[in-house]
Structures are given as C-alpha cells and as structure tokens.
Scaffold this motif. Sequence first.
Motif, short mmCIF file in Angstrom:
data_model
loop_
_atom_site.label_atom_id
_atom_site.label_comp_id
_atom_site.label_asym_id
_atom_site.label_seq_id
_atom_site.Cartn_x
_atom_site.Cartn_y
_atom_site.Cartn_z
N UNK A 29 0.83 -1.21 0.00
CA UNK A 29 0.00 0.00 0.00
C UNK A 29 0.86 1.26 0.00
N UNK A 30 2.04 1.17 0.59
CA UNK A 30 2.92 2.34 0.69
C UNK A 30 3.90 2.46 -0.48
N UNK A 31 3.96 1.46 -1.32
CA UNK A 31 4.96 1.41 -2.39
C UNK A 31 4.49 2.20 -3.62
N UNK A 32 5.03 3.39 -3.79
CA UNK A 32 4.62 4.27 -4.90
C UNK A 32 5.03 3.74 -6.26
N UNK A 33 5.87 2.72 -6.30
CA UNK A 33 6.28 2.16 -7.60
C UNK A 33 5.26 1.16 -8.13
N UNK A 34 4.34 0.72 -7.30
CA UNK A 34 3.33 -0.23 -7.74
C UNK A 34 2.16 0.50 -8.40
N UNK A 35 1.40 -0.22 -9.23
CA UNK A 35 0.24 0.39 -9.85
C UNK A 35 -0.77 0.76 -8.78
N UNK A 36 -1.50 1.85 -9.04
CA UNK A 36 -2.37 2.44 -8.03
C UNK A 36 -3.45 1.48 -7.55
N UNK A 37 -4.07 0.77 -8.47
CA UNK A 37 -5.15 -0.13 -8.07
C UNK A 37 -4.66 -1.23 -7.12
N UNK A 38 -3.46 -1.71 -7.35
CA UNK A 38 -2.91 -2.74 -6.48
C UNK A 38 -2.67 -2.19 -5.08
N UNK A 39 -2.23 -0.95 -5.00
CA UNK A 39 -2.00 -0.34 -3.69
C UNK A 39 -3.32 -0.18 -2.93
N UNK A 40 -4.36 0.27 -3.63
CA UNK A 40 -5.67 0.42 -2.98
C UNK A 40 -6.19 -0.95 -2.54
N UNK A 41 -6.01 -1.96 -3.40
CA UNK A 41 -6.46 -3.30 -3.05
C UNK A 41 -5.74 -3.82 -1.81
N UNK A 42 -4.46 -3.54 -1.70
CA UNK A 42 -3.69 -3.98 -0.52
C UNK A 42 -4.26 -3.35 0.75
N UNK A 43 -4.59 -2.06 0.68
CA UNK A 43 -5.17 -1.38 1.85
C UNK A 43 -6.55 -1.94 2.18
N UNK A 44 -7.35 -2.21 1.16
CA UNK A 44 -8.67 -2.80 1.38
C UNK A 44 -8.55 -4.18 2.03
N UNK A 45 -7.60 -4.97 1.58
CA UNK A 45 -7.41 -6.30 2.15
C UNK A 45 -7.05 -6.21 3.64
N UNK A 46 -6.27 -5.20 3.99
CA UNK A 46 -5.90 -5.00 5.39
C UNK A 46 -7.13 -4.73 6.25
N UNK A 47 -8.07 -3.96 5.70
CA UNK A 47 -9.27 -3.60 6.45
C UNK A 47 -10.06 -4.83 6.86
N UNK A 48 -10.03 -5.87 6.01
CA UNK A 48 -10.79 -7.08 6.31
C UNK A 48 -10.21 -7.85 7.48
N UNK A 49 -8.98 -7.56 7.82
CA UNK A 49 -8.36 -8.21 8.97
C UNK A 49 -8.69 -7.41 10.22
N UNK A 50 -9.40 -8.03 11.16
CA UNK A 50 -9.85 -7.30 12.34
C UNK A 50 -8.67 -6.68 13.09
N UNK A 51 -7.58 -7.41 13.18
CA UNK A 51 -6.42 -6.91 13.93
C UNK A 51 -5.73 -5.76 13.22
N UNK A 52 -5.89 -5.65 11.91
CA UNK A 52 -5.18 -4.63 11.14
C UNK A 52 -6.13 -3.62 10.50
N UNK A 53 -7.38 -3.57 10.97
CA UNK A 53 -8.35 -2.67 10.34
C UNK A 53 -7.89 -1.21 10.40
N UNK A 54 -7.37 -0.79 11.53
CA UNK A 54 -6.92 0.60 11.65
C UNK A 54 -5.77 0.90 10.69
N UNK A 55 -4.87 -0.07 10.54
CA UNK A 55 -3.76 0.11 9.59
C UNK A 55 -4.32 0.26 8.17
N UNK A 56 -5.30 -0.57 7.83
CA UNK A 56 -5.90 -0.49 6.50
C UNK A 56 -6.59 0.84 6.27
N UNK A 57 -7.34 1.31 7.28
CA UNK A 57 -8.03 2.59 7.15
C UNK A 57 -7.04 3.74 6.98
N UNK A 58 -5.96 3.67 7.73
CA UNK A 58 -4.93 4.72 7.61
C UNK A 58 -4.33 4.74 6.21
#
Length: 430
Positions: A166-195
């Motif tokens: 999600x933080x890697x600016x060299x990756x395509x944008x959609x993949x970065x957004x998807x990585x953050x969305x996937x984090x949100x689904x993890x209860x333990x990492x939801x805040x990290x995903x939202x950030x």
Amino acid sequence: MINTARALFAADGCREEGAARLIAFAEDAALDDRARVQAARALIEVDEYRAEGAARLIDLAEDAALDDWVRVQAVHDLAMADGHHNDGAARLIAFAEDAALNVLARVEAAQELVRVHGYREDAVTRLIAFADDAALEARARVRAADILARVRGRQSDGALRLIAFAEDATLEARARVQAAQDLVWSRERRDDGAAQLACLADETALDEHCRVLAAEALAKVVGYQDEGFVRLIAFADDAALDAEVRVQAAWALSWVGGHQNDGDARLIAFADDAALDVRARVQAARHLTILGYQEGAARLTALAEDTTLSGAARICAAQALTSIDKYWKAAADRLSALADDPSLDDLDRVQAAQNLTTLAEGDDTAQHTTFADNLVVGDGTRVRAADTVAAAGYQEDGADWLTKFAEDPALDDQARVQAIRALQAFRDRR
C-alpha cells in the motif's frame, strides 16, 4: 442438465443412470468447462464412483486447452476427495510452480493447497515467494499476501507485506488500494488499513479514479465512514478533476449509508450540466436509472436525440439506454436511426450498427451489409462493416466481402491491408 443428473444420481434406483449421465457430461467438450468439473466432482463424492470421478478430474486438469482456473478447480476437487489428497496436492504444487500458467491461477493453486491437510507449509512457502517476487504483476503479489494474511499463524507475515504494498509508490495504483482494502478485512489490522486508505485518497500523485476508490472503501469501514464521506464530497465537487472522476465520486456517495441524497443530487446535476463531457453526463444518467430514477432514462433519451452532440456521444447515450428493459426497444430504434443517418461520420454509423448486433434481440447484420456494399462511405468503413458481419455469426458473408475488398485494386492500399488482416484473423478464429 448437471443438476438433473445429480438428482438422478442421488435417487434410489437411479444411481447408474445418473452416473452414466454425469460421466457423459464430464467428457463432453461441447459443455461449459466448469459444468464438466462439476459433473466429475459429483462422481468423486460417492465411494463406488470415486475412481470414475478422479479419472475425469485428472483428464480435465491435464487438458492445456482449458482455462487455467478450471484446471486448478479440477485439481482442488481431486485433492479434497478421500484417497486422492497427495495426488491432488502434488498437482496443485505443480500448477503453482508452472510459469506457463496465468500467475493469478498459480496463486489460486497455492491458496487451494492451504486447504489440503498436511500441505499448509508447502502453500505458505509458495505464497511468500509470490508476494516477494518483484517480477510478478502487482495484483498477483497483493493477492498472495492477502491469502497469507488469512493463514492461521501467518497473519502478520501477510499483513506486513500488504502494508508495504500500500505504501509502495512504484506499484500500480489499483494494487495499492487493493492492498489497503485487504488489510481492512483483517480485524487486527483494520486501523492500519483505514490509515492506508486515507493516505491513498489524499495522495495527489495517484490516479484520480483510484483515489476515489480509496475514499469509497474508507467510507465503508466502521468508525471511518465520515472520513471517507468528506473525501468523496470533495472529489465530487472539485471542478478541476476529470468529469468522470467526479461522477464516480457521486455514484459512490449514493451507496454510502446515510448519504444517498448527497450522491443522487450531484448525479442529477452532472447529467444536466451541458459544460461537462458527454460521456460523464451519460454515465451520471445511467447511474440514476440504476438508482430507480425515471429521470435518468429521460436524460439518456434526450442526449441520444440531441443533434448538437457528436454522433459518438449520441450512440453512447442510446447504448446506455438499451440496458434498461423498459426502454430497450426505443433505444434500439435510436441506434437504427443513427446507423441510417447520412449526416453522421461513417465510422459512427458503423458503430451504431455494430451496437445493434450485440443486443439480445433482433438481427441487424443487414445494417453492416449495407455499409459494406456502400460505395459512398469510406473504404475503411466498408472493411470494418464487413469484419463485423463476419464476427456476428455471418462468417461466410463477411469473409466474402473481406476477400473482395482485399483483391479490389480500386480501394486504397490501407483499406486493402486492413481487409487482409481482418480476413486472416477471421480464418484464425475458425
């Protein structure tokens, strides 16, 4: 058909008949490949036909002409059957390591391996390799990390990689957004995903459509809805952004709990704004029809009939109207009228006729035949029309026209080359 055979298979006194039909279905290359796998799976679930089912699942898995995902599904079903765990697992490992397969199918094979008893670590090893392989496409790496984050005992390994993606600016944008969305689904990492979603929505260097996607995802995270809502409002109201991005933001607002009116009002305004790009106005009107507004269809009709707009814009509006059951016939009539309108550009007229051939009802291939035979329109337009005839189920008619054009010295050279290439592509499809 498959369900009927399965019902016979399960019924007392009909098992042999049902099994015979399932075997026939599994071997029938004319059937949908997934249906064939389903038939074989039904066989393997019953002890006395397990060998029959396994044999056919193996045949399907080894058929390189089939879709990669279908082959992976066949091997997964084999691995889940009693007595075939090891054989199925070995084949899943082989698929995961086969560079000739689609990389997402390879990741899928590793995911299926996680579910096979005794092979979790083999799967984890391959998921880590996929996630860490910078040579792979970003979405495959993100998918591997997401799967890893769901494996018991390996959640942190997957989550840390998702954060890095999600933080890697060299990756395509959609993949970065998807990585953050996937984090949100993890209860333990939801805040990290939202950030991460908030950061992506605010990153001005990011693709605008992806920034909206990030804000929309944020608006669906419990405890962060308002943060997403504020950003969506800002995107929809920012006149400096591309019109389609603003429509996308308004559409997202219409689905955010408690903010439908905010989104709907903006979609109506966009559909009526003559200063906006016509495609954005069509998109806004189309969204309104999905939301149940009759005004959306009325606006699409008006755009399709507006002679001050380009032919391409009017065709776009008419095509959008065809997706509304109540207006299908009226939209088809408008496309037909546009195809017959000599004041429009030749290519626009062919596009209107081509759109007609894709509709669920009717047969408008005659429109294309008319263009192919029309000495007034441009040579390239005639070739394109003939190619469409060939692709629409009238292969011989289209091929005859393409051959004629390819051999016609009166046509310009570019059109003849176009005809030759279309003819070759047609022959390759046969």
